[in-house]
Structures are given as C-alpha cells and as structure tokens.
Design a protein around this motif. Structure first.
Motif, PDB file in Angstrom:
ATOM      1  N   MET A 103       0.865  -1.182   0.000  1.00 35.45           N
ATOM      2  CA  MET A 103       0.000   0.000   0.000  1.00 35.45           C
ATOM      3  C   MET A 103       0.900   1.230   0.000  1.00 35.45           C
ATOM      4  SD  MET A 103      -2.834   1.747   0.143  1.00 35.45           S
ATOM      5  CE  MET A 103      -4.126   0.559   0.447  1.00 35.45           C
ATOM      6  N   PHE A 105       0.276   5.383   0.175  1.00 38.99           N
ATOM      7  CA  PHE A 105      -0.826   6.303   0.446  1.00 38.99           C
ATOM      8  C   PHE A 105      -0.321   7.691   0.822  1.00 38.99           C
ATOM      9  CE2 PHE A 105      -4.333   8.118   2.897  1.00 38.99           C
ATOM     10  CZ  PHE A 105      -5.383   7.899   2.012  1.00 38.99           C
ATOM     11  N   ASN A 106      -1.004   8.717   0.301  1.00 37.13           N
ATOM     12  CA  ASN A 106      -0.715  10.117   0.611  1.00 37.13           C
ATOM     13  C   ASN A 106      -1.070  10.369   2.079  1.00 37.13           C
ATOM     14  OD1 ASN A 106      -0.847  12.908   0.994  1.00 37.13           O
ATOM     15  ND2 ASN A 106      -1.850  13.296  -0.951  1.00 37.13           N
ATOM     16  N   TYR A 111      -7.095   8.335   6.755  1.00 37.99           N
ATOM     17  CA  TYR A 111      -7.216   6.908   6.458  1.00 37.99           C
ATOM     18  C   TYR A 111      -7.270   6.111   7.754  1.00 37.99           C
ATOM     19  CZ  TYR A 111      -2.293   6.501   7.738  1.00 37.99           C
ATOM     20  OH  TYR A 111      -1.102   6.529   8.432  1.00 37.99           O
ATOM     21  N   TYR A 131       4.259  10.223   1.365  1.00 36.30           N
ATOM     22  CA  TYR A 131       3.521   8.988   1.116  1.00 36.30           C
ATOM     23  C   TYR A 131       4.011   7.905   2.069  1.00 36.30           C
ATOM     24  CZ  TYR A 131       1.831  11.030  -3.207  1.00 36.30           C
ATOM     25  OH  TYR A 131       1.212  11.845  -4.116  1.00 36.30           O
ATOM     26  N   ASN A 143      -9.643   4.397   2.779  1.00 40.44           N
ATOM     27  CA  ASN A 143      -9.207   5.696   2.292  1.00 40.44           C
ATOM     28  C   ASN A 143     -10.335   6.687   2.560  1.00 40.44           C
ATOM     29  OD1 ASN A 143      -8.568   7.965   0.831  1.00 40.44           O
ATOM     30  ND2 ASN A 143      -8.069   6.877  -1.052  1.00 40.44           N
ATOM     31  N   ASN A 151      -2.991   9.836  -5.119  1.00 39.87           N
ATOM     32  CA  ASN A 151      -3.023   9.700  -3.657  1.00 39.87           C
ATOM     33  C   ASN A 151      -2.811   8.288  -3.137  1.00 39.87           C
ATOM     34  OD1 ASN A 151      -3.470  12.434  -2.932  1.00 39.87           O
ATOM     35  ND2 ASN A 151      -5.516  12.229  -3.771  1.00 39.87           N
ATOM     36  N   TRP A 152      -3.102   7.272  -3.939  1.00 41.57           N
ATOM     37  CA  TRP A 152      -2.871   5.919  -3.443  1.00 41.57           C
ATOM     38  C   TRP A 152      -2.724   4.914  -4.563  1.00 41.57           C
ATOM     39  CZ3 TRP A 152      -7.445   2.862  -0.888  1.00 41.57           C
ATOM     40  CH2 TRP A 152      -8.571   2.893  -1.703  1.00 41.57           C
TER      41      TRP A 152
END
Length: 172
Positions: A103, A105-106, A111, A131, A143, A151-152
């Motif tokens: 994963m 993710f921003n 989240y 990230y 999310n 973003n992801w």
C-alpha cells in the motif's frame, strides 16, 4: 547527517535525506564515493525516502527507482510496483514462501489501516507530499480522502468496495 565510517569487510550505516541505509562496503574510499554520489542524487531529485522498518532489505532498490518519476500519479504507481517486486524478490531470496501486499498512500489524506504482518514501513516525499509505504501479509485499509492515483496505489490479493480494501492472507 552522519558521515560515512567504514571498516574493511563490515557494514556501513549512513543517513541520507532522513533515511538510514546499511550497505556492505569493502573499503573507506568506496564508502565515501557512494555516500557523496547518493547525497547529490537525492538533492537533485527532490525525492526523499525514510525507512522505519525493512525486514526484507528492499530500501535501496526503492530509493533508486523513485528518483526517476516525472509526474505524481506515475510516481505513486511506480513506487507501488517497485516495492511489490522488490518485496517479492526478497521473499524468494530469503525462502520466506510468501507474497506480500503493498500500500502506498498520501499521508496528507485521512485513512484507517489495520495491517497484519508488516515487514516494511517507510515514507517517500514527492514534490513536498509525504507517502506512507507498507508491505504486509493481510489486513484492511479505508481511504477517507481522494481516491485518485495521485493519492494511493496498492497491489496484492484483495477485495475492494469503494474506498475500503480488504487484503487476503499472503500466499506463496
């Protein structure tokens, strides 16, 4: 920032752009050359990597691959792919008999994560955006922000329903 110190045949630990890297180096001259080259490359790229947990030993490969991204969505997708294949190769090399999930993710977005069996966690910065990078065996992720590729990104065996992703237990 730590400066390189090496002893013949030992491991060298250095800090670059807020990350710690451990490498096998045979002499001090090689260590200094590598240290200076990485410092220059990280400064020119505008990308940083910070590693908090790396049980698979994949940080160096990730670092070299994230420097080349030219757009944000490309960066996020490339980072997820780089981490996935580095983890897969490391798991094979160490005979772990598993495939892990990834994963990216921003971290400016909200989240919830419930990952199990995390074997790598780090963070990367692209154009001022941090990230999170997780490599893990199973779990869930929600999310609560924008779901776009900027973003992801995630890879593995999963079921997805909107912004909710459930990752199935790892298999070989």
């Amino acid at each position: 920032m730590k400066t390189p110190v090496a002893v013949f045949g030992t491991l060298l630990t250095m800090t670059l752009a807020a990350s710690t890297t451990t490498l096998a180096i045979s002499d001090v001259a090689s260590a200094n050359k590598l240290y200076n080259k990485q410092q220059i490359m990280m400064a020119q790229s505008g990308v940083g990597l910070s590693v908090n947990l790396d049980l698979l030993g994949i940080a160096n490969q990730i670092k070299s691959d994230i420097k080349s991204a030219q757009n944000r969505s490309g960066f996020v997708k490339n980072l997820a792919n780089t981490v996935y294949y580095a983890a897969r190769f490391a798991a094979k090399r160490h005979n772990l008999g598993k495939r892990y999930h990834v994963m990216v993710f921003n971290l400016n977005q909200n989240y919830q994560e419930r990952f199990k069996g995390v074997v790598f966690y780090g963070s990367a910065v692209y154009d001022g955006i941090h990230y999170g990078i997780w490599v893990f065996e199973s779990g869930e992720f929600i999310n609560q922000g924008d779901g776009g590729w900027i973003n992801w990104a995630f890879i593995g065996r999963f079921d997805k329903n909107g912004s909710y992703v459930k990752f199935k237990p790892s298999q070989s």
